[in-house]
Design a protein around this motif. Structure first.
Motif, PDB file in Angstrom:
ATOM      1  N   LEU A  52       0.702  -6.237  15.671  1.00  0.00           N
ATOM      2  CA  LEU A  52      -0.498  -6.372  14.849  1.00  0.00           C
ATOM      3  C   LEU A  52      -1.137  -5.014  14.625  1.00  0.00           C
ATOM      4  O   LEU A  52      -1.568  -4.695  13.505  1.00  0.00           O
ATOM      5  CB  LEU A  52      -1.486  -7.329  15.521  1.00  0.00           C
ATOM      6  N   ALA A  53      -1.187  -4.179  15.658  1.00  0.00           N
ATOM      7  CA  ALA A  53      -1.743  -2.837  15.518  1.00  0.00           C
ATOM      8  C   ALA A  53      -0.883  -1.996  14.573  1.00  0.00           C
ATOM      9  O   ALA A  53      -1.414  -1.255  13.732  1.00  0.00           O
ATOM     10  CB  ALA A  53      -1.841  -2.158  16.880  1.00  0.00           C
ATOM     11  N   VAL A  54       0.432  -2.101  14.696  1.00  0.00           N
ATOM     12  CA  VAL A  54       1.332  -1.350  13.812  1.00  0.00           C
ATOM     13  C   VAL A  54       1.124  -1.768  12.362  1.00  0.00           C
ATOM     14  O   VAL A  54       1.008  -0.924  11.467  1.00  0.00           O
ATOM     15  CB  VAL A  54       2.807  -1.540  14.234  1.00  0.00           C
ATOM     16  N   TYR A  55       1.068  -3.076  12.122  1.00  0.00           N
ATOM     17  CA  TYR A  55       0.857  -3.557  10.760  1.00  0.00           C
ATOM     18  C   TYR A  55      -0.508  -3.117  10.233  1.00  0.00           C
ATOM     19  O   TYR A  55      -0.662  -2.815   9.051  1.00  0.00           O
ATOM     20  CB  TYR A  55       0.978  -5.076  10.683  1.00  0.00           C
ATOM     21  N   GLY A  56      -1.515  -3.090  11.100  1.00  0.00           N
ATOM     22  CA  GLY A  56      -2.843  -2.638  10.689  1.00  0.00           C
ATOM     23  C   GLY A  56      -2.828  -1.175  10.269  1.00  0.00           C
ATOM     24  O   GLY A  56      -3.428  -0.798   9.257  1.00  0.00           O
ATOM     25  N   VAL A  57      -2.149  -0.331  11.053  1.00  0.00           N
ATOM     26  CA  VAL A  57      -2.064   1.088  10.708  1.00  0.00           C
ATOM     27  C   VAL A  57      -1.321   1.274   9.390  1.00  0.00           C
ATOM     28  O   VAL A  57      -1.744   2.052   8.527  1.00  0.00           O
ATOM     29  CB  VAL A  57      -1.383   1.883  11.853  1.00  0.00           C
ATOM     30  N   VAL A  58      -0.223   0.562   9.218  1.00  0.00           N
ATOM     31  CA  VAL A  58       0.537   0.662   7.968  1.00  0.00           C
ATOM     32  C   VAL A  58      -0.317   0.199   6.792  1.00  0.00           C
ATOM     33  O   VAL A  58      -0.302   0.821   5.717  1.00  0.00           O
ATOM     34  CB  VAL A  58       1.852  -0.147   8.061  1.00  0.00           C
ATOM     35  N   ALA A  59      -1.086  -0.854   6.976  1.00  0.00           N
ATOM     36  CA  ALA A  59      -1.944  -1.347   5.891  1.00  0.00           C
ATOM     37  C   ALA A  59      -3.007  -0.319   5.523  1.00  0.00           C
ATOM     38  O   ALA A  59      -3.291  -0.117   4.336  1.00  0.00           O
ATOM     39  CB  ALA A  59      -2.599  -2.660   6.306  1.00  0.00           C
ATOM     40  N   VAL A  60      -3.580   0.341   6.517  1.00  0.00           N
ATOM     41  CA  VAL A  60      -4.597   1.366   6.230  1.00  0.00           C
ATOM     42  C   VAL A  60      -3.966   2.528   5.478  1.00  0.00           C
ATOM     43  O   VAL A  60      -4.539   3.038   4.501  1.00  0.00           O
ATOM     44  CB  VAL A  60      -5.264   1.840   7.544  1.00  0.00           C
ATOM     45  N   ILE A  61      -2.794   2.963   5.908  1.00  0.00           N
ATOM     46  CA  ILE A  61      -2.115   4.075   5.228  1.00  0.00           C
ATOM     47  C   ILE A  61      -1.795   3.701   3.787  1.00  0.00           C
ATOM     48  O   ILE A  61      -2.015   4.487   2.849  1.00  0.00           O
ATOM     49  CB  ILE A  61      -0.842   4.493   6.002  1.00  0.00           C
ATOM     50  N   LEU A  62      -1.271   2.505   3.579  1.00  0.00           N
ATOM     51  CA  LEU A  62      -0.964   2.069   2.210  1.00  0.00           C
ATOM     52  C   LEU A  62      -2.218   1.933   1.359  1.00  0.00           C
ATOM     53  O   LEU A  62      -2.216   2.274   0.173  1.00  0.00           O
ATOM     54  CB  LEU A  62      -0.197   0.748   2.241  1.00  0.00           C
ATOM     55  N   ALA A  63      -3.303   1.452   1.959  1.00  0.00           N
ATOM     56  CA  ALA A  63      -4.556   1.327   1.210  1.00  0.00           C
ATOM     57  C   ALA A  63      -5.079   2.693   0.802  1.00  0.00           C
ATOM     58  O   ALA A  63      -5.546   2.876  -0.339  1.00  0.00           O
ATOM     59  CB  ALA A  63      -5.590   0.586   2.058  1.00  0.00           C
ATOM     60  N   GLN A  64      -5.007   3.671   1.705  1.00  0.00           N
ATOM     61  CA  GLN A  64      -5.446   5.018   1.358  1.00  0.00           C
ATOM     62  C   GLN A  64      -4.557   5.629   0.278  1.00  0.00           C
ATOM     63  O   GLN A  64      -5.039   6.320  -0.626  1.00  0.00           O
ATOM     64  CB  GLN A  64      -5.454   5.912   2.593  1.00  0.00           C
ATOM     65  N   ALA A  65      -3.239   5.377   0.355  1.00  0.00           N
ATOM     66  CA  ALA A  65      -2.324   5.888  -0.665  1.00  0.00           C
ATOM     67  C   ALA A  65      -2.643   5.265  -2.018  1.00  0.00           C
ATOM     68  O   ALA A  65      -2.655   5.958  -3.051  1.00  0.00           O
ATOM     69  CB  ALA A  65      -0.879   5.601  -0.265  1.00  0.00           C
ATOM     70  N   MET A  66      -2.895   3.972  -2.028  1.00  0.00           N
ATOM     71  CA  MET A  66      -3.232   3.305  -3.290  1.00  0.00           C
ATOM     72  C   MET A  66      -4.563   3.811  -3.836  1.00  0.00           C
ATOM     73  O   MET A  66      -4.720   4.001  -5.036  1.00  0.00           O
ATOM     74  CB  MET A  66      -3.292   1.780  -3.089  1.00  0.00           C
ATOM     75  N   GLN A  67      -5.516   4.036  -2.936  1.00  0.00           N
ATOM     76  CA  GLN A  67      -6.817   4.525  -3.376  1.00  0.00           C
ATOM     77  C   GLN A  67      -6.692   5.922  -3.979  1.00  0.00           C
ATOM     78  O   GLN A  67      -7.273   6.198  -5.028  1.00  0.00           O
ATOM     79  CB  GLN A  67      -7.788   4.553  -2.187  1.00  0.00           C
ATOM     80  N   SER A  68      -5.940   6.793  -3.348  1.00  0.00           N
ATOM     81  CA  SER A  68      -5.770   8.145  -3.892  1.00  0.00           C
ATOM     82  C   SER A  68      -4.976   8.087  -5.209  1.00  0.00           C
ATOM     83  O   SER A  68      -5.238   8.867  -6.113  1.00  0.00           O
ATOM     84  CB  SER A  68      -5.072   9.059  -2.893  1.00  0.00           C
ATOM     85  N   PHE A  69      -4.045   7.177  -5.294  1.00  0.00           N
ATOM     86  CA  PHE A  69      -3.277   7.023  -6.537  1.00  0.00           C
ATOM     87  C   PHE A  69      -4.184   6.546  -7.667  1.00  0.00           C
ATOM     88  O   PHE A  69      -4.076   7.005  -8.802  1.00  0.00           O
ATOM     89  CB  PHE A  69      -2.122   6.042  -6.325  1.00  0.00           C
ATOM     90  N   LEU A  70      -5.088   5.615  -7.376  1.00  0.00           N
ATOM     91  CA  LEU A  70      -5.999   5.105  -8.399  1.00  0.00           C
ATOM     92  C   LEU A  70      -7.031   6.150  -8.805  1.00  0.00           C
ATOM     93  O   LEU A  70      -7.509   6.156  -9.947  1.00  0.00           O
ATOM     94  CB  LEU A  70      -6.682   3.848  -7.906  1.00  0.00           C
ATOM     95  N   GLU A  71      -7.432   7.038  -7.897  1.00  0.00           N
ATOM     96  CA  GLU A  71      -8.385   8.078  -8.236  1.00  0.00           C
ATOM     97  C   GLU A  71      -7.749   9.130  -9.145  1.00  0.00           C
ATOM     98  O   GLU A  71      -8.424   9.691 -10.008  1.00  0.00           O
ATOM     99  CB  GLU A  71      -8.907   8.763  -6.958  1.00  0.00           C
ATOM    100  N   VAL A  72      -6.469   9.414  -8.972  1.00  0.00           N
ATOM    101  CA  VAL A  72      -5.788  10.407  -9.790  1.00  0.00           C
ATOM    102  C   VAL A  72      -5.579   9.853 -11.188  1.00  0.00           C
ATOM    103  O   VAL A  72      -5.722  10.555 -12.186  1.00  0.00           O
ATOM    104  CB  VAL A  72      -4.448  10.811  -9.143  1.00  0.00           C
ATOM    105  N   THR A  73      -5.250   8.591 -11.281  1.00  0.00           N
ATOM    106  CA  THR A  73      -4.970   7.962 -12.569  1.00  0.00           C
ATOM    107  C   THR A  73      -6.263   7.377 -13.130  1.00  0.00           C
ATOM    108  O   THR A  73      -6.823   6.436 -12.564  1.00  0.00           O
ATOM    109  CB  THR A  73      -3.936   6.841 -12.411  1.00  0.00           C
ATOM    110  N   PRO A  74      -6.770   7.930 -14.279  1.00  0.00           N
ATOM    111  CA  PRO A  74      -8.016   7.383 -14.844  1.00  0.00           C
ATOM    112  C   PRO A  74      -7.843   6.093 -15.600  1.00  0.00           C
ATOM    113  O   PRO A  74      -6.931   5.624 -16.070  1.00  0.00           O
ATOM    114  CB  PRO A  74      -8.496   8.488 -15.778  1.00  0.00           C
TER     115      PRO A  74
END
Length: 74
Positions: A52-74
């Motif tokens: 559960l902790a591993v999946y949580g860390v992976v989810a946070v990393i993916l969420a941050q990656a998606m957030q940075s991707f959405l900020e770059v793309t207007p």
């Protein structure tokens, strides 16, 4: 002699001591098995928490990656 043609059993100190030792050994063995079962259950719970902790860390990393991707793309 008894009906079977064998000798009657009688109780003697070494025999009683051996029976007591066997009974104590059996009790120790049962307790050991019980402890091992509890240990296995605890390990399974710990493994679930770890995943559960591993999946949580992976989810946070993916969420941050998606957030940075959405900020770059207007």
């Amino acid at each position: 002699m008894n009906e079977d043609g064998g000798f009657d059993r009688f109780e003697c100190a070494p025999g009683l001591r051996l029976q007591a030792h066997e009974k104590v050994s059996e009790i120790h063995h049962e307790n050991l098995l019980h402890r091992l079962d509890r240990l296995e259950e605890m390990m399974e719970r710990l493994e679930r928490r770890l995943w559960l902790a591993v999946y949580g860390v992976v989810a946070v990393i993916l969420a941050q990656a998606m957030q940075s991707f959405l900020e770059v793309t207007p």
